[in-house]
Design an enzyme around this catalytic site. Structure first.
Site: not given
Length: 362
Positions: A240, A248, A253, A257, A283
């Protein structure tokens, strides 16, 4: 059905169809040889030609029967032989009828329409749809033009029953055969197009749209398949990205991404082709390697951690990840239990300060 399964099924059907066709050709040419041998009118060329043709078809039949995988190797030789069997008697007979006044075409020409029809059946078995109609039209031209041209120049032979049969068979009769071949060609192309579309949407349903990795549902299915191979060791790794929500929230975002895609690409370059790599959610990512011990799993996770942390991400800076590992503990261990251990190990890594690798024993 997977693409490889579809190709295998098509090859199997082609093999069976060609075997039946070759068996029919062997029987046909043997019968023709016998009939010519006992014919009241001696036709040495037809007798010799059918004898040789029957032997050639028999060789192809035995080869394909004993070696099913030889289909691709005999495809071109078979087609060339079929063209010779269809064209040679036609051209030789027409030439003889033109140059030798005592020879009439309607009495000496073999059953060309029947041979042309057999070839029309064989072509869809062996060739892709795009080439069928053009090739068959070319073969028809090579046969029909000299035969029909001769008959038109010799009305007396044209008006005989056999001359009329040749005209009808090479005209409207061939049109029917060509229509069937064109229909089959379009049908085969439509089937292949539908299969390709099905494969495309199946891949889309299995993939995570952002990273191109397996999605969670497919990841679970693949992990179950790997886990079913109980005789081999296996490690499952869940990792993670640390503090990813801050990326973010502060950078947006779209930047988040980009980070997720970059993480996926960096790890993919390090993983093996047979490793399982899936986006587990948000994630989180899952990696599984068959044949790896617990120690090997630790090493793999540490290598991935360094790949992510050691090189800054453009526009973001350093990104780290925490890793949880679980290895198969026994033959009775389940993949669900292993994932639970890996997930708990991941949270142990988070509580211990993040950017580290932790393994939980079974």
């Amino acid at each position: 059905m997977a693409s490889s399964d579809f190709q295998s099924l098509r090859t199997q059907l082609q093999h069976q169809a060609l075997l039946i066709l070759l068996g029919t050709l062997v029987i046909n040419t043997v019968l023709a040889t016998v009939l010519h041998y006992f014919s009241a009118v001696a036709q040495p060329f037809d007798l010799a030609f059918n004898s040789v043709a029957s032997c050639v078809w028999l060789v192809f039949f035995i080869r394909l029967w004993r070696f099913p995988n030889s289909l691709t190797r005999i495809r071109i030789p078979f087609l060339l032989t079929a063209l010779v069997v269809v064209l040679a008697p036609t051209w030789l007979t027409v030439t003889a009828a033109i140059t030798m006044p005592q020879v009439t075409l309607v009495e000496t020409l073999p059953s060309v329409p029947a041979a042309l029809f057999r070839l029309a059946i064989a072509l869809p078995i062996l060739l892709p749809p795009a080439r069928l109609a053009w090739l068959l039209a070319g073969v028809w031209s090579a046969i029909a033009i000299p035969v029909l041209g001769y008959l038109l120049a010799h009305p007396a032979e044209l008006q005989t029953p056999r001359g009329t049969d040749f005209v009808l068979a090479l005209g409207p009769g061939f049109g029917i055969a060509l229509a069937i071949v064109i229909f089959y060609a379009h049908l085969q192309a439509a089937i292949e197009r539908l299969h390709a579309e099905r494969q495309h949407w199946q891949r889309r349903s299995e993939q995570d749209a952002l990273t191109g990795l397996y999605n969670r549902g497919t990841g679970e299915q693949r992990l179950q398949q790997l886990w079913a191979q109980a005789e081999q060791p296996l490690v499952a790794i869940i990792f993670d990205l640390d503090h990813f929500k801050a990326v973010n929230d502060t950078l947006g975002h779209p930047m988040g991404d980009r980070v997720l895609r970059e993480v996926a690409q960096r790890c993919l370059q390090h993983l093996r082709a047979d490793d399982l790599f899936a986006r587990w959610g948000g994630e989180e990512f899952l990696v599984a390697r068959l044949g790896a011990s617990a120690i090997a799993g630790d090493q793999l996770a540490e290598e991935l951690r360094q790949i992510i942390a050691d090189q800054p991400f453009p526009g973001v800076g350093t990104v780290t990840a925490s890793f949880g590992i679980a290895a198969r503990s026994s033959r009775d261990d389940s993949w669900v239990a292993a994932l639970v251990r890996a997930d708990r190990a991941l949270y142990d890594a988070k509580r211990a300060g993040r950017n580290r690798v932790v393994r939980r024993e079974g």
